[in-house]
Design an enzyme around this catalytic site. Structure first.
Site, PDB file in Angstrom:
ATOM      1  CG  HIS A  77      90.488  52.239 -44.997  1.00 11.89           C
ATOM      2  ND1 HIS A  77      90.120  52.593 -43.722  1.00 11.89           N
ATOM      3  CD2 HIS A  77      90.105  50.950 -45.137  1.00 11.89           C
ATOM      4  CE1 HIS A  77      89.548  51.576 -43.123  1.00 11.89           C
ATOM      5  NE2 HIS A  77      89.520  50.561 -43.964  1.00 11.89           N
ATOM      6  N   GLY A  86      88.568  45.307 -47.034  1.00  8.70           N
ATOM      7  CA  GLY A  86      87.982  46.249 -47.985  1.00  8.70           C
ATOM      8  C   GLY A  86      88.939  47.431 -48.046  1.00  8.70           C
ATOM      9  CG  HIS A 120      86.554  52.321 -46.059  1.00 13.83           C
ATOM     10  ND1 HIS A 120      87.168  51.809 -47.183  1.00 13.83           N
ATOM     11  CD2 HIS A 120      86.164  51.256 -45.319  1.00 13.83           C
ATOM     12  CE1 HIS A 120      87.150  50.491 -47.133  1.00 13.83           C
ATOM     13  NE2 HIS A 120      86.542  50.121 -46.016  1.00 13.83           N
ATOM     14  CD  GLU A 146      86.437  52.531 -39.755  1.00 10.27           C
ATOM     15  OE1 GLU A 146      87.158  51.568 -39.427  1.00 10.27           O
ATOM     16  OE2 GLU A 146      85.671  52.500 -40.726  1.00 10.27           O
ATOM     17  N   GLY A 182      94.217  47.424 -41.667  1.00  5.09           N
ATOM     18  CA  GLY A 182      95.036  46.210 -41.458  1.00  5.09           C
ATOM     19  C   GLY A 182      96.294  46.152 -42.297  1.00  5.09           C
ATOM     20  NE  ARG A 242      97.471  38.494 -41.375  1.00  5.27           N
ATOM     21  CZ  ARG A 242      96.652  38.745 -40.373  1.00  5.27           C
ATOM     22  NH1 ARG A 242      97.133  39.073 -39.202  1.00  5.27           N
ATOM     23  NH2 ARG A 242      95.350  38.652 -40.513  1.00  5.27           N
ATOM     24  N   GLY A 281      92.531  47.545 -46.142  1.00  2.17           N
ATOM     25  CA  GLY A 281      92.194  46.431 -45.248  1.00  2.17           C
ATOM     26  C   GLY A 281      91.666  45.296 -46.101  1.00  2.17           C
ATOM     27  CG  ASN A 289      80.338  47.967 -37.483  1.00  2.00           C
ATOM     28  OD1 ASN A 289      79.417  47.707 -38.264  1.00  2.00           O
ATOM     29  ND2 ASN A 289      81.590  48.074 -37.869  1.00  2.00           N
ATOM     30  NE  ARG A 320      80.818  50.816 -40.902  1.00  2.00           N
ATOM     31  CZ  ARG A 320      81.198  49.769 -41.616  1.00  2.00           C
ATOM     32  NH1 ARG A 320      81.154  48.573 -41.114  1.00  2.00           N
ATOM     33  NH2 ARG A 320      81.614  49.931 -42.845  1.00  2.00           N
ATOM     34  NE  ARG A 376      84.224  44.173 -50.824  1.00  2.00           N
ATOM     35  CZ  ARG A 376      84.195  45.099 -49.890  1.00  2.00           C
ATOM     36  NH1 ARG A 376      84.279  46.373 -50.196  1.00  2.00           N
ATOM     37  NH2 ARG A 376      84.078  44.766 -48.623  1.00  2.00           N
ATOM     38  N   GLY A 391      97.492  48.705 -44.444  1.00  2.00           N
ATOM     39  CA  GLY A 391      98.199  49.993 -44.418  1.00  2.00           C
ATOM     40  C   GLY A 391      99.008  50.194 -43.144  1.00  2.00           C
TER      41      GLY A 391
HETATM   42  P1  ADP Z   1      88.616  44.859 -42.513  1.00  2.00           P
HETATM   43  O1  ADP Z   1      88.426  45.590 -43.804  1.00  2.00           O
HETATM   44  O2  ADP Z   1      87.916  43.534 -42.474  1.00  2.00           O
HETATM   45  O3  ADP Z   1      88.427  45.711 -41.284  1.00  2.00           O
HETATM   46  P2  ADP Z   1      91.420  44.910 -41.732  1.00  2.00           P
HETATM   47  O4  ADP Z   1      91.568  46.369 -41.743  1.00  2.00           O
HETATM   48  O5  ADP Z   1      91.453  44.209 -40.421  1.00  2.00           O
HETATM   49  O6  ADP Z   1      90.166  44.432 -42.543  1.00  2.00           O
HETATM   50  O7  ADP Z   1      92.607  44.308 -42.655  1.00  2.00           O
HETATM   51  C1  ADP Z   1      92.733  42.943 -42.909  1.00  2.00           C
HETATM   52  C2  ADP Z   1      93.921  42.751 -43.832  1.00  2.00           C
HETATM   53  O8  ADP Z   1      95.112  43.204 -43.176  1.00  2.00           O
HETATM   54  C3  ADP Z   1      94.155  41.280 -44.196  1.00  2.00           C
HETATM   55  O9  ADP Z   1      94.415  41.144 -45.581  1.00  2.00           O
HETATM   56  C4  ADP Z   1      95.428  40.951 -43.432  1.00  2.00           C
HETATM   57  O10 ADP Z   1      96.194  39.972 -44.074  1.00  2.00           O
HETATM   58  C5  ADP Z   1      96.148  42.280 -43.454  1.00  2.00           C
HETATM   59  N1  ADP Z   1      97.218  42.318 -42.446  1.00  2.00           N
HETATM   60  C6  ADP Z   1      97.118  42.367 -41.112  1.00  2.00           C
HETATM   61  N2  ADP Z   1      98.356  42.326 -40.546  1.00  2.00           N
HETATM   62  C7  ADP Z   1      99.248  42.257 -41.560  1.00  2.00           C
HETATM   63  C8  ADP Z   1     100.680  42.173 -41.649  1.00  2.00           C
HETATM   64  N3  ADP Z   1     101.431  42.166 -40.581  1.00  2.00           N
HETATM   65  N4  ADP Z   1     101.227  42.110 -42.889  1.00  2.00           N
HETATM   66  C9  ADP Z   1     100.465  42.103 -43.990  1.00  2.00           C
HETATM   67  N5  ADP Z   1      99.131  42.184 -43.974  1.00  2.00           N
HETATM   68  C10 ADP Z   1      98.521  42.241 -42.777  1.00  2.00           C
END
Ligand code: ADP
Length: 398
Positions: free
Chosen positions: A206, A210, A179, A383, A329, A283, A208, A7, A90, A239, A331
């Site tokens: 999804h 994004g 995604h 993925e 992340g 977080r 994260g 990726n 990817r 965003r 979800g």
């Molecule tokens: P990307 O889209 O970059 O792949 P991720 O899927 O890794 O991102 O998600 C990152 C997000 O997940 C961040 O906002 C992070 O704060 C959140 N995150 C990760 N662990 C937790 C948690 N335990 N509680 C709340 N949010 C979390």
């Protein structure tokens, strides 16, 4: 069959070496700061890790280093790059050319290049990754797996923007969605959990850095929140998601911005970061809210309301929902967001079990009450696994 999943981003490169036959992850890693300095984090297992900093002026040095780490280091997992049977890449934008993954040849590269105006940050890096692999491993087949492909099943009434039609036919202006590999993987897992019902209505969230949401009917995407670009839809780390297009000329005048500056503002300075003024990382926002920061609290409510709005809209489009799935992340890890999104939706048969929701796990799990008409699942996305599987099937079939 050993598949190297790549990726390639503009200054980063994520990789996994996967045994597509046994589904085992042999090694995984991340190269960051390509073109700046260079950091590689490589992991074979919990006790077998490697971290180092080394100058990587371009993606070529980065991929060479990955191959060297796999074959010739204290954590080596193979003896030679000839043991890699195929490479799965990817690729972010496949436009209307690709509704599934494909083996890469010159024609495929030309099409991905043609799509650069639709994904100026991503497709060039993806093409670079493919070309470097062709150069370094000329005998190994490359497969492109597109973020957009899964959404090519959306019907016109769900992908067209309500603008003059010739802008779709002449300039390809439409919703593509992203995604796709994640929405595909998670919806397939949900179908299995539902007992492989013949027809199924699933909403995948999804969430994260994004974020996007997708309505999946009988395994096919029928609508998704991201659009021509990954800016549309949910509120994300940096965003804005959906916004009145009238904001653009308004900001141009008020802040003396040009189009590029506004897109930068909406992509990189908005979302959780802009709302809270603290961070794009959820977080940190949750912590600030717990410490009494009002803007952080509003930011959390706002992102949840946007998700809820799409979830209900998609339930309407699907004519009901068998399962709501949370992934990525936020979800997978934030019980707070899952609870807030589902709260108040009992009227449509979505009842979350607050205790089950709090249990942390890396496995697929059900978090609804036993009385809930709709299942609520947490399904960790994968993925890389989809990319390895598609690569395996295409190369084996060849
Ligand atoms: P990307 O889209 O970059 O792949 P991720 O899927 O890794 O991102 O998600 C990152 C997000 O997940 C961040 O906002 C992070 O704060 C959140 N995150 C990760 N662990 C937790 C948690 N335990 N509680 C709340 N949010 C979390």
């Amino acid at each position: 069959m050993l598949v190297l999943v790549l990726n390639a981003g503009s200054s980063s490169l994520k990789y996994q070496l996967i045994n597509a036959t046994t589904k085992d992850v042999v090694a995984t890693g991340l190269v960051e700061r390509i073109g700046i300095d260079g950091i590689l984090k490589h992991e074979v297992s919990k006790n077998k890790k490697l971290d180092f900093e080394i100058d990587m002026p371009t993606h070529k040095e980065a991929i060479e280093l990955v191959l060297k780490t796999l074959t010739d280091s204290e954590t080596k997992v193979i003896n030679s790059i000839d043991e890699i049977d195929a490479i799965g890449h990817r690729v972010v934008h496949g436009g209307e050319y690709f509704n599934s993954s494909t083996i890469v040849d010159e024609k495929v590269i030309k099409k991905i290049e043609k799509l650069i105006p639709l994904a100026p940050l991503h497709n060039p890096a993806n093409i670079l990754g493919i070309k470097i692999c062709q150069e370094l491993m000329p005998k190994t087949p490359n497969v492109a797996v597109f973020d957009t492909a899964f959404h090519q099943t959306m019907p016109e009434e769900n992908f067209l923007y309500a603008v003059p039609h010739e802008d779709y036919t002449e300039h390809h202006l439409r919703k593509y969605g992203f995604h796709g590999t994640s929405h595909f993987y998670v919806s397939q897992e949900a179908i299995k959990l539902l007992g492989k019902k013949k027809s199924s209505k699933i909403v995948v969230c999804h969430l994260g850095n994004g974020s996007s949401i997708c309505a999946v009917k009988d395994g096919k995407s029928i609508s998704t929140s991201m659009g021509l670009t990954p800016l549309e839809g949910l509120v994300m780390g940096t965003r804005s998601g959906d916004i009145d297009a009238g904001v653009i000329p308004y900001l141009m005048e008020k802040k003396d911005m040009d189009g590029h500056q506004i897109i930068d503002y909406l992509n990189k300075k908005s979302g959780l970061l802009g709302l809270s003024g603290i961070s794009s990382d959820l977080r940190e926002i949750i912590k600030a809210s717990q410490d009494g920061d009002k803007r952080a609290t509003v930011a959390i409510e706002l992102i949840c309301n946007r998700i809820k709005k799409y979830l209900c809209a998609y339930a309407g489009l699907l004519g009901g929902v068998d399962a709501v799935c949370f992934t990525a992340g936020i979800g997978e890890n934030s019980d707070l967001i899952r609870e807030k999104v589902c709260n108040g939706l009992d009227f449509m048969g979505i009842e979350i079990d607050k205790n089950k929701n709090k249990i942390r796990s890396a496995e697929n799990r059900e978090i609804n009450k036993s009385t809930s008409k709709t299942k609520i699942y947490v399904i960790p996305t994968n993925e890389e696994f989809v990319i390895a599987q598609d690569t395996y099937k295409l190369v084996k079939g060849k």
